[in-house]
Design an enzyme around this catalytic site. Structure first.
Site, PDB file in Angstrom:
ATOM      1  N   ASP A  38       0.852  -1.186   0.000  1.00  0.00           N
ATOM      2  CA  ASP A  38       0.000   0.000   0.000  1.00  0.00           C
ATOM      3  C   ASP A  38       0.892   1.241   0.000  1.00  0.00           C
ATOM      4  O   ASP A  38       1.885   1.319   0.726  1.00  0.00           O
ATOM      5  CB  ASP A  38      -0.914  -0.001   1.232  1.00  0.00           C
ATOM      6  CG  ASP A  38      -2.053   0.997   1.103  1.00  0.00           C
ATOM      7  OD1 ASP A  38      -3.213   0.555   1.037  1.00  0.00           O
ATOM      8  OD2 ASP A  38      -1.774   2.218   1.065  1.00  0.00           O
ATOM      9  N   ASN A  94     -12.895  -3.223   2.801  1.00  0.00           N
ATOM     10  CA  ASN A  94     -13.857  -2.129   2.870  1.00  0.00           C
ATOM     11  C   ASN A  94     -14.780  -2.218   1.664  1.00  0.00           C
ATOM     12  O   ASN A  94     -14.318  -2.358   0.540  1.00  0.00           O
ATOM     13  CB  ASN A  94     -13.126  -0.779   2.862  1.00  0.00           C
ATOM     14  CG  ASN A  94     -12.248  -0.591   4.088  1.00  0.00           C
ATOM     15  OD1 ASN A  94     -12.644  -0.949   5.209  1.00  0.00           O
ATOM     16  ND2 ASN A  94     -11.060  -0.048   3.902  1.00  0.00           N
ATOM     17  N   GLY A 100     -15.627   3.248   3.890  1.00  0.00           N
ATOM     18  CA  GLY A 100     -14.474   4.041   3.476  1.00  0.00           C
ATOM     19  C   GLY A 100     -13.746   3.511   2.257  1.00  0.00           C
ATOM     20  O   GLY A 100     -12.578   3.821   2.043  1.00  0.00           O
ATOM     21  N   GLN A 101     -14.433   2.712   1.430  1.00  0.00           N
ATOM     22  CA  GLN A 101     -13.785   2.213   0.205  1.00  0.00           C
ATOM     23  C   GLN A 101     -13.473   3.386  -0.723  1.00  0.00           C
ATOM     24  O   GLN A 101     -14.327   4.244  -0.958  1.00  0.00           O
ATOM     25  CB  GLN A 101     -14.693   1.213  -0.519  1.00  0.00           C
ATOM     26  CG  GLN A 101     -14.022   0.590  -1.746  1.00  0.00           C
ATOM     27  CD  GLN A 101     -14.904  -0.445  -2.445  1.00  0.00           C
ATOM     28  OE1 GLN A 101     -16.077  -0.605  -2.112  1.00  0.00           O
ATOM     29  NE2 GLN A 101     -14.326  -1.141  -3.410  1.00  0.00           N
ATOM     30  N   HIS A 107      -9.931  -5.407  -3.075  1.00  0.00           N
ATOM     31  CA  HIS A 107      -8.604  -5.626  -2.486  1.00  0.00           C
ATOM     32  C   HIS A 107      -8.757  -6.002  -1.028  1.00  0.00           C
ATOM     33  O   HIS A 107      -9.608  -5.455  -0.328  1.00  0.00           O
ATOM     34  CB  HIS A 107      -7.715  -4.377  -2.633  1.00  0.00           C
ATOM     35  CG  HIS A 107      -8.389  -3.106  -2.236  1.00  0.00           C
ATOM     36  ND1 HIS A 107      -9.316  -2.477  -3.037  1.00  0.00           N
ATOM     37  CD2 HIS A 107      -8.284  -2.348  -1.122  1.00  0.00           C
ATOM     38  CE1 HIS A 107      -9.753  -1.390  -2.432  1.00  0.00           C
ATOM     39  NE2 HIS A 107      -9.150  -1.293  -1.253  1.00  0.00           N
ATOM     40  N   LEU A 108      -7.934  -6.937  -0.594  1.00  0.00           N
ATOM     41  CA  LEU A 108      -7.860  -7.321   0.812  1.00  0.00           C
ATOM     42  C   LEU A 108      -6.647  -6.615   1.397  1.00  0.00           C
ATOM     43  O   LEU A 108      -5.530  -6.793   0.911  1.00  0.00           O
ATOM     44  CB  LEU A 108      -7.685  -8.844   0.954  1.00  0.00           C
ATOM     45  CG  LEU A 108      -8.934  -9.734   0.862  1.00  0.00           C
ATOM     46  CD1 LEU A 108      -9.687  -9.512  -0.435  1.00  0.00           C
ATOM     47  CD2 LEU A 108      -8.554 -11.197   1.016  1.00  0.00           C
ATOM     48  N   HIS A 109      -6.875  -5.795   2.429  1.00  0.00           N
ATOM     49  CA  HIS A 109      -5.755  -5.188   3.138  1.00  0.00           C
ATOM     50  C   HIS A 109      -5.181  -6.236   4.090  1.00  0.00           C
ATOM     51  O   HIS A 109      -5.938  -6.877   4.831  1.00  0.00           O
ATOM     52  CB  HIS A 109      -6.219  -4.012   4.008  1.00  0.00           C
ATOM     53  CG  HIS A 109      -6.787  -2.848   3.255  1.00  0.00           C
ATOM     54  ND1 HIS A 109      -6.062  -1.705   3.003  1.00  0.00           N
ATOM     55  CD2 HIS A 109      -8.017  -2.634   2.722  1.00  0.00           C
ATOM     56  CE1 HIS A 109      -6.829  -0.827   2.344  1.00  0.00           C
ATOM     57  NE2 HIS A 109      -8.019  -1.371   2.166  1.00  0.00           N
TER      58      HIS A 109
END
Ligand code: 5GP
Ligand code: ZN
Length: 121
Positions: A38, A94, A100-101, A107-109
């Protein structure tokens, strides 16, 4: 990969990272997904696990993907979290404005490397 290219959204930031049109600090790539750092990390390890195929969010992805694709994505996120080497990790997805996307390609944080509080803000 041809599947991913067919599903590509020309306006999507993460599709452009998948196709290498925009650079990213890539740490892994599998048949179905890419993992990169990120750009604004929220933990010592902050990775994004991203399906090659475009889907706006988890709901859209699960509605269109084979079960193994969903499982593979979470297995890859788990592997990344374990390999970060801390005493645990967190996976966050998200979906939508309330969550908050900001990037509308699933995507997976994967967050690791520090203790985290609960509940999230
Ligand atoms: P979301 O808010 O949609 O759950 O997460 C989007 C994430 O993508 C954010 O954590 C943000 O820092 C990250 N991000 C946004 N633009 C870029 C970029 O160009 N490169 C990388 N590597 N990450 C990005
Ligand atoms: Zn996309």
């Amino acid at each position: 990969m041809s599947d991913a290219l067919e599903s590509r959204d020309p306006h999507c930031l993460f599709c452009k990272i998948v196709s290498k049109e925009i650079p990213a600090a890539e740490v892994a790539r599998t048949e179905g997904a890419i993992v990169f750092k990120d750009v604004h990390p929220k933990a010592p390890t902050h990775l994004l696990v991203v399906p090659l195929r475009h889907a706006a969010n988890l709901g859209e992805f699960t509605a269109t993907a084979a079960n193994h694709e969903v499982g593979d994505l979470f297995a890859l996120a788990s592997k990344m979290g374990r390999e970060a080497g801390g005493d645990g990790y967190r996976i966050v997805v998200n979906e939508g404005p309330d969550a908050g996307q900001t990037v509308f390609h699933l995507h997976l944080h994967v967050l690791a490397g520090r203790a985290m509080s609960w509940p999230p803000g």
